[in-house]
Design a protein around this motif. Structure first.
Motif, mmCIF file in Angstrom:
data_model
loop_
_atom_site.group_PDB
_atom_site.id
_atom_site.type_symbol
_atom_site.label_atom_id
_atom_site.label_comp_id
_atom_site.label_asym_id
_atom_site.label_seq_id
_atom_site.Cartn_x
_atom_site.Cartn_y
_atom_site.Cartn_z
ATOM 1 N N PRO A 188 0.717 -1.331 -0.091
ATOM 2 C CA PRO A 188 0.050 -0.068 -0.040
ATOM 3 C C PRO A 188 0.897 1.433 -0.027
ATOM 4 N N ASN A 189 2.060 1.172 0.417
ATOM 5 C CA ASN A 189 3.183 2.304 0.176
ATOM 6 C C ASN A 189 3.265 2.646 -0.921
ATOM 7 N N ARG B 161 2.506 3.428 -5.289
ATOM 8 C CA ARG B 161 1.420 4.080 -5.962
ATOM 9 C C ARG B 161 1.641 4.038 -7.574
ATOM 10 N N TYR B 162 0.971 3.486 -8.274
ATOM 11 C CA TYR B 162 1.269 2.981 -9.755
ATOM 12 C C TYR B 162 0.341 3.931 -10.564
ATOM 13 N N SER B 163 1.011 4.422 -11.744
ATOM 14 C CA SER B 163 0.504 5.395 -12.718
ATOM 15 C C SER B 163 0.822 4.933 -14.022
#
Length: 232
Positions: A114-115, A117-119
């Motif tokens: 959860p730490n 972030r995917y973009s």
């Protein structure tokens, strides 16, 4: 000098030995010293890191990992701990079969982190524009943080690194064709903060422990989902 201590670890004070599968596969001296330590009941635990490399189905298969099967044969009384961050059920079973530890206990952690972030961003139609977009993102969002840009080929790592340098970003390329001395130098410069961005193939990544890595960018797609997870 280190191998000489392996045969008599209790007398020499040796507690932990790092060795590559390639060395074990090729060095009779290393095998002999480990056998001596085992005979003296001083070989307490064998740990195989990145064990997915044992599997032909794994994303980083290395043939010499297959030869690690001799460890359980030669040292049957020593426990074996196999570790990896990325292994499908098929890869896990093949690793167990290869290492001779079928039926062993399995411990699995969560794949979700959860730490992170995917973009997903659209890629420009030209190489120069793509590099310019990557550079602008780093300058706007991570100007004071270090990171990694992954490329598929050696040629791309060198071209992207040169492009980022042209935008004022301290960058260096890293790939398997570089001499070991240069790879060590690039890694040390990155670790020390002298290089902000390493542009690399999959040759860079395993075992990297740097607390302030804030971005991983894929200039080209990974070969598999397992590769992508490992790299990110």
């Amino acid at each position: 000098a280190v191998l000489a201590k392996v045969a008599s670890p209790l007398e020499s004070g040796l507690k932990l030995l790092y060795v590559t599968p390639e060395l074990l596969a090729k060095s009779k001296t290393a095998t002999s010293k480990l056998q001596s330590a085992y005979n003296k009941k001083a070989l307490i635990l064998i740990v195989i890191d990145e064990c997915h490399c044992c599997s032909a189905w794994g994303h980083e298969f290395r043939p010499d990992y297959l030869k690690l099967s001799v460890l359980k044969v030669n040292f049957p009384g020593t426990p074996v701990l196999a570790l990896t961050a990325t292994a499908t059920d098929k890869v896990t079973q093949e690793v167990e079969d290869t290492l001779g530890i079928s039926g062993c206990m399995r411990f699995r952690g969560q794949y979700n982190r959860p730490n992170l972030r995917y973009s997903v961003l659209s890629k420009s139609s030209t190489f120069d524009n793509t590099v310019a977009d990557v550079a602008q993102y780093i300058l706007d969002v991570h100007h004071d943080a270090c990171g990694i840009v992954y490329c598929f080929s050696r040629k791309d790592t060198e071209a992207v690194a040169a492009g980022l340098q042209g935008h004022g970003i301290p960058a260096a390329s890293y790939h398997a064709q570089l001499p070991m001395s240069e790879r060590v130098q690039v890694h040390e410069q990155w670790s020390a903060g002298l290089v902000q961005v390493i542009v690399a193939t999959i040759a860079f990544g395993m075992g990297i422990d740097k607390h302030n890595v804030r971005f991983v960018i894929h200039h080209t797609m990974s070969k598999s989902l397992e590769n992508y997870y490992q790299e990110s």
